[in-house]
Design a protein around this motif. Structure first.
Motif, PDB file in Angstrom:
ATOM      1  N   GLU A   1       0.814  -1.212   0.000  1.00  0.00           N
ATOM      2  CA  GLU A   1       0.000   0.000   0.000  1.00  0.00           C
ATOM      3  C   GLU A   1       0.851   1.266   0.000  1.00  0.00           C
ATOM      4  OE1 GLU A   1      -3.255   0.237  -0.431  1.00  0.00           O
ATOM      5  OE2 GLU A   1      -3.201  -1.940  -0.733  1.00  0.00           O
ATOM      6  N   ARG A   2       2.057   1.184   0.543  1.00  0.00           N
ATOM      7  CA  ARG A   2       2.926   2.361   0.610  1.00  0.00           C
ATOM      8  C   ARG A   2       3.270   2.880  -0.786  1.00  0.00           C
ATOM      9  NH1 ARG A   2       5.788   3.979   4.888  1.00  0.00           N
ATOM     10  NH2 ARG A   2       5.603   1.930   5.885  1.00  0.00           N
ATOM     11  N   HIS A   3       3.306   1.976  -1.765  1.00  0.00           N
ATOM     12  CA  HIS A   3       3.683   2.366  -3.115  1.00  0.00           C
ATOM     13  C   HIS A   3       2.478   2.728  -3.980  1.00  0.00           C
ATOM     14  CE1 HIS A   3       7.316   0.092  -1.830  1.00  0.00           C
ATOM     15  NE2 HIS A   3       7.909   1.052  -2.509  1.00  0.00           N
ATOM     16  N   ARG A   4       1.307   2.737  -3.387  1.00  0.00           N
ATOM     17  CA  ARG A   4       0.112   3.093  -4.154  1.00  0.00           C
ATOM     18  C   ARG A   4       0.086   4.598  -4.402  1.00  0.00           C
ATOM     19  NH1 ARG A   4      -4.199   0.200  -5.153  1.00  0.00           N
ATOM     20  NH2 ARG A   4      -3.707  -1.333  -3.531  1.00  0.00           N
ATOM     21  N   ALA A   5      -0.350   4.997  -5.565  1.00  0.00           N
ATOM     22  CA  ALA A   5      -0.461   6.417  -5.902  1.00  0.00           C
ATOM     23  C   ALA A   5      -1.772   6.642  -6.647  1.00  0.00           C
ATOM     24  CB  ALA A   5       0.718   6.860  -6.770  1.00  0.00           C
ATOM     25  N   PRO A   6      -2.371   7.823  -6.511  1.00  0.00           N
ATOM     26  CA  PRO A   6      -3.618   8.097  -7.235  1.00  0.00           C
ATOM     27  C   PRO A   6      -3.425   7.961  -8.740  1.00  0.00           C
ATOM     28  CG  PRO A   6      -3.182   9.805  -5.599  1.00  0.00           C
ATOM     29  CD  PRO A   6      -1.939   8.968  -5.691  1.00  0.00           C
ATOM     30  N   ARG A   7      -4.407   7.380  -9.409  1.00  0.00           N
ATOM     31  CA  ARG A   7      -4.333   7.241 -10.870  1.00  0.00           C
ATOM     32  C   ARG A   7      -4.419   8.606 -11.548  1.00  0.00           C
ATOM     33  NH1 ARG A   7      -8.124   1.901 -12.142  1.00  0.00           N
ATOM     34  NH2 ARG A   7      -6.738   0.378 -11.142  1.00  0.00           N
ATOM     35  N   ARG A   8      -5.164   9.485 -10.936  1.00  0.00           N
ATOM     36  CA  ARG A   8      -5.235  10.869 -11.386  1.00  0.00           C
ATOM     37  C   ARG A   8      -5.576  11.676 -10.141  1.00  0.00           C
ATOM     38  NH1 ARG A   8      -9.809   8.239 -12.394  1.00  0.00           N
ATOM     39  NH2 ARG A   8     -11.837   9.199 -11.901  1.00  0.00           N
ATOM     40  N   THR A   9      -5.292  12.915 -10.151  1.00  0.00           N
ATOM     41  CA  THR A   9      -5.548  13.725  -8.960  1.00  0.00           C
ATOM     42  C   THR A   9      -6.529  14.841  -9.277  1.00  0.00           C
ATOM     43  OG1 THR A   9      -3.634  15.125  -9.451  1.00  0.00           O
ATOM     44  CG2 THR A   9      -3.281  13.268  -7.968  1.00  0.00           C
ATOM     45  N   HIS A  10      -7.390  15.106  -8.327  1.00  0.00           N
ATOM     46  CA  HIS A  10      -8.284  16.250  -8.433  1.00  0.00           C
ATOM     47  C   HIS A  10      -8.636  16.706  -7.034  1.00  0.00           C
ATOM     48  CE1 HIS A  10     -11.649  13.681  -7.279  1.00  0.00           C
ATOM     49  NE2 HIS A  10     -11.345  12.845  -8.247  1.00  0.00           N
ATOM     50  N   TYR A  11      -9.371  17.755  -6.944  1.00  0.00           N
ATOM     51  CA  TYR A  11      -9.717  18.321  -5.648  1.00  0.00           C
ATOM     52  C   TYR A  11     -10.462  17.302  -4.794  1.00  0.00           C
ATOM     53  CZ  TYR A  11     -11.968  21.278  -2.166  1.00  0.00           C
ATOM     54  OH  TYR A  11     -12.405  21.809  -0.986  1.00  0.00           O
ATOM     55  N   ALA A  12      -9.981  17.100  -3.585  1.00  0.00           N
ATOM     56  CA  ALA A  12     -10.575  16.103  -2.685  1.00  0.00           C
ATOM     57  C   ALA A  12     -11.813  16.694  -2.017  1.00  0.00           C
ATOM     58  CB  ALA A  12      -9.550  15.667  -1.647  1.00  0.00           C
ATOM     59  N   SER A  13     -12.937  16.625  -2.698  1.00  0.00           N
ATOM     60  CA  SER A  13     -14.162  17.222  -2.173  1.00  0.00           C
ATOM     61  C   SER A  13     -14.790  16.355  -1.103  1.00  0.00           C
ATOM     62  CB  SER A  13     -15.167  17.444  -3.303  1.00  0.00           C
ATOM     63  OG  SER A  13     -15.651  16.198  -3.779  1.00  0.00           O
ATOM     64  N   ASP A  14     -15.486  17.007  -0.178  1.00  0.00           N
ATOM     65  CA  ASP A  14     -16.213  16.270   0.851  1.00  0.00           C
ATOM     66  C   ASP A  14     -17.261  15.358   0.225  1.00  0.00           C
ATOM     67  OD1 ASP A  14     -14.691  17.555   2.713  1.00  0.00           O
ATOM     68  OD2 ASP A  14     -16.325  18.701   3.621  1.00  0.00           O
ATOM     69  N   GLN A  15     -17.862  15.780  -0.885  1.00  0.00           N
ATOM     70  CA  GLN A  15     -18.893  14.977  -1.526  1.00  0.00           C
ATOM     71  C   GLN A  15     -18.337  13.645  -2.014  1.00  0.00           C
ATOM     72  OE1 GLN A  15     -22.111  15.439  -1.613  1.00  0.00           O
ATOM     73  NE2 GLN A  15     -22.518  13.609  -2.851  1.00  0.00           N
ATOM     74  N   ALA A  16     -17.132  13.657  -2.578  1.00  0.00           N
ATOM     75  CA  ALA A  16     -16.525  12.417  -3.071  1.00  0.00           C
ATOM     76  C   ALA A  16     -16.285  11.450  -1.917  1.00  0.00           C
ATOM     77  CB  ALA A  16     -15.208  12.726  -3.790  1.00  0.00           C
ATOM     78  N   PHE A  17     -15.780  11.965  -0.799  1.00  0.00           N
ATOM     79  CA  PHE A  17     -15.557  11.100   0.359  1.00  0.00           C
ATOM     80  C   PHE A  17     -16.878  10.654   0.969  1.00  0.00           C
ATOM     81  CE2 PHE A  17     -11.254  13.113   0.574  1.00  0.00           C
ATOM     82  CZ  PHE A  17     -10.530  11.944   0.476  1.00  0.00           C
ATOM     83  N   ALA A  18     -17.891  11.512   0.938  1.00  0.00           N
ATOM     84  CA  ALA A  18     -19.204  11.151   1.484  1.00  0.00           C
ATOM     85  C   ALA A  18     -19.802   9.984   0.717  1.00  0.00           C
ATOM     86  CB  ALA A  18     -20.135  12.364   1.446  1.00  0.00           C
ATOM     87  N   GLU A  19     -19.637   9.985  -0.609  1.00  0.00           N
ATOM     88  CA  GLU A  19     -20.159   8.889  -1.417  1.00  0.00           C
ATOM     89  C   GLU A  19     -19.414   7.587  -1.133  1.00  0.00           C
ATOM     90  OE1 GLU A  19     -19.792  10.463  -5.324  1.00  0.00           O
ATOM     91  OE2 GLU A  19     -21.596  11.714  -5.172  1.00  0.00           O
ATOM     92  N   LEU A  20     -18.094   7.673  -0.938  1.00  0.00           N
ATOM     93  CA  LEU A  20     -17.329   6.482  -0.563  1.00  0.00           C
ATOM     94  C   LEU A  20     -17.762   5.972   0.802  1.00  0.00           C
ATOM     95  CD1 LEU A  20     -13.608   7.038  -1.633  1.00  0.00           C
ATOM     96  CD2 LEU A  20     -15.121   5.181  -2.311  1.00  0.00           C
ATOM     97  N   HIS A  21     -17.946   6.894   1.724  1.00  0.00           N
ATOM     98  CA  HIS A  21     -18.371   6.517   3.078  1.00  0.00           C
ATOM     99  C   HIS A  21     -19.690   5.752   3.021  1.00  0.00           C
ATOM    100  CE1 HIS A  21     -18.989   8.001   7.527  1.00  0.00           C
ATOM    101  NE2 HIS A  21     -18.962   6.687   7.409  1.00  0.00           N
ATOM    102  N   ALA A  22     -20.638   6.264   2.268  1.00  0.00           N
ATOM    103  CA  ALA A  22     -21.937   5.603   2.154  1.00  0.00           C
ATOM    104  C   ALA A  22     -21.802   4.223   1.516  1.00  0.00           C
ATOM    105  CB  ALA A  22     -22.885   6.474   1.325  1.00  0.00           C
ATOM    106  N   ALA A  23     -20.956   4.122   0.488  1.00  0.00           N
ATOM    107  CA  ALA A  23     -20.778   2.837  -0.195  1.00  0.00           C
ATOM    108  C   ALA A  23     -20.224   1.777   0.743  1.00  0.00           C
ATOM    109  CB  ALA A  23     -19.854   3.022  -1.402  1.00  0.00           C
ATOM    110  N   PHE A  24     -19.233   2.143   1.553  1.00  0.00           N
ATOM    111  CA  PHE A  24     -18.650   1.166   2.473  1.00  0.00           C
ATOM    112  C   PHE A  24     -19.604   0.835   3.612  1.00  0.00           C
ATOM    113  CE2 PHE A  24     -14.772   1.960   0.191  1.00  0.00           C
ATOM    114  CZ  PHE A  24     -14.073   0.779   0.316  1.00  0.00           C
ATOM    115  N   ARG A  25     -20.428   1.785   4.023  1.00  0.00           N
ATOM    116  CA  ARG A  25     -21.425   1.479   5.055  1.00  0.00           C
ATOM    117  C   ARG A  25     -22.438   0.472   4.535  1.00  0.00           C
ATOM    118  NH1 ARG A  25     -23.745   6.476   8.485  1.00  0.00           N
ATOM    119  NH2 ARG A  25     -25.095   4.755   9.069  1.00  0.00           N
ATOM    120  N   ARG A  26     -22.864   0.644   3.304  1.00  0.00           N
ATOM    121  CA  ARG A  26     -23.826  -0.304   2.729  1.00  0.00           C
ATOM    122  C   ARG A  26     -23.173  -1.658   2.492  1.00  0.00           C
ATOM    123  NH1 ARG A  26     -27.386   2.013  -2.077  1.00  0.00           N
ATOM    124  NH2 ARG A  26     -28.264  -0.059  -1.759  1.00  0.00           N
ATOM    125  N   ALA A  27     -21.915  -1.643   2.045  1.00  0.00           N
ATOM    126  CA  ALA A  27     -21.206  -2.900   1.808  1.00  0.00           C
ATOM    127  C   ALA A  27     -21.018  -3.684   3.097  1.00  0.00           C
ATOM    128  CB  ALA A  27     -19.851  -2.627   1.159  1.00  0.00           C
TER     129      ALA A  27
END
Length: 216
Positions: free
Chosen positions: A122-148
């Motif tokens: 995991e230490r060598h992992r890097a973003p495939r592309r970078t963009h502004y880390a919006s709260d909305q993007a993290f909120a959608e991930l949070h919801a996805a993992f909660r449902r999973a």
């Protein structure tokens, strides 16, 4: 007083919780503390800058801990401040299957791989592309993992879930930090994902109980 540091030559990381040092030996996948007298000597050295005796240094070395630098925290800024905000979930159904697959993959690796190997991967992992880390993007991930988690399970899954969360976030161009924390009396360890001053996949109330010991 809560602070953290690391001994990279031995892959041992540590933090100080209320004047007690807690160590994480990545290579051996274990946490440990020092006997009372040796703990006092260690804490006085890293915080107050006191010289450590040769005998205490030898006892530390026998545990795989090199002699710490006196007062090493005196000029060290808090690079990994505890989060002061949290991101609530915001549903996006299309992410749920990807979250489940990422969680399953990491859980499988934790069964087959040594902890040190997984962290190195995991230490060598890097973003495939970078963009502004919006709260909305993290909120959608949070919801996805909660449902999973409804079918992946919740109990003892914080490490696998958080590594999977970070992995999927990187695939989406985000670059959050993985944090392992510990607490004492009784001892417990916890893992979460953080973006600057915001916890992305947990509650700030929960993670506030833990002192960071390792970040990635």
């Amino acid at each position: 007083m809560n602070m953290m540091g690391d001994l990279p030559a031995t892959r041992i990381h540590y933090c100080v919780c209320d004047d007690r040092a807690v160590f994480l030996d990545v290579e051996r996948d274990r946490y440990f503390c020092l006997p009372s007298r040796l703990n006092q000597a260690f804490v006085r050295t890293v915080i107050d800058g006191d010289a450590m005796s040769g005998a205490d240094a030898e006892r530390l070395r026998a545990l795989g801990i090199e002699r710490p630098a006196p007062g090493e925290f005196a000029a060290r800024p808090d690079r990994h401040a505890m989060p002061i905000r949290e991101i609530g979930p915001s549903d996006r159904t299309s992410l749920v299957l990807r979250a489940s697959a990422a969680h399953w993959l990491v859980r499988s690796r934790l069964r087959r791989w040594r902890f040190a190997r997984l962290l190195a991967h995991e230490r060598h992992r890097a973003p495939r592309r970078t963009h502004y880390a919006s709260d909305q993007a993290f909120a959608e991930l949070h919801a996805a993992f909660r449902r999973a988690s409804l079918w992946m399970g919740e109990s003892d899954q914080c490490l696998a879930r958080s590594i999977a969360f970070r992995m999927l976030a990187f695939r989406l161009g985000l670059a959050p930090t993985l944090v392992l924390g510990v607490k004492l009396d009784p001892f417990a360890a916890h893992c979460w994902v953080q973006s600057e001053d915001c916890v992305a996949n947990d509650s700030s109330e929960r993670v506030r109980c833990f002192t960071p010991i390792f970040v990635l």
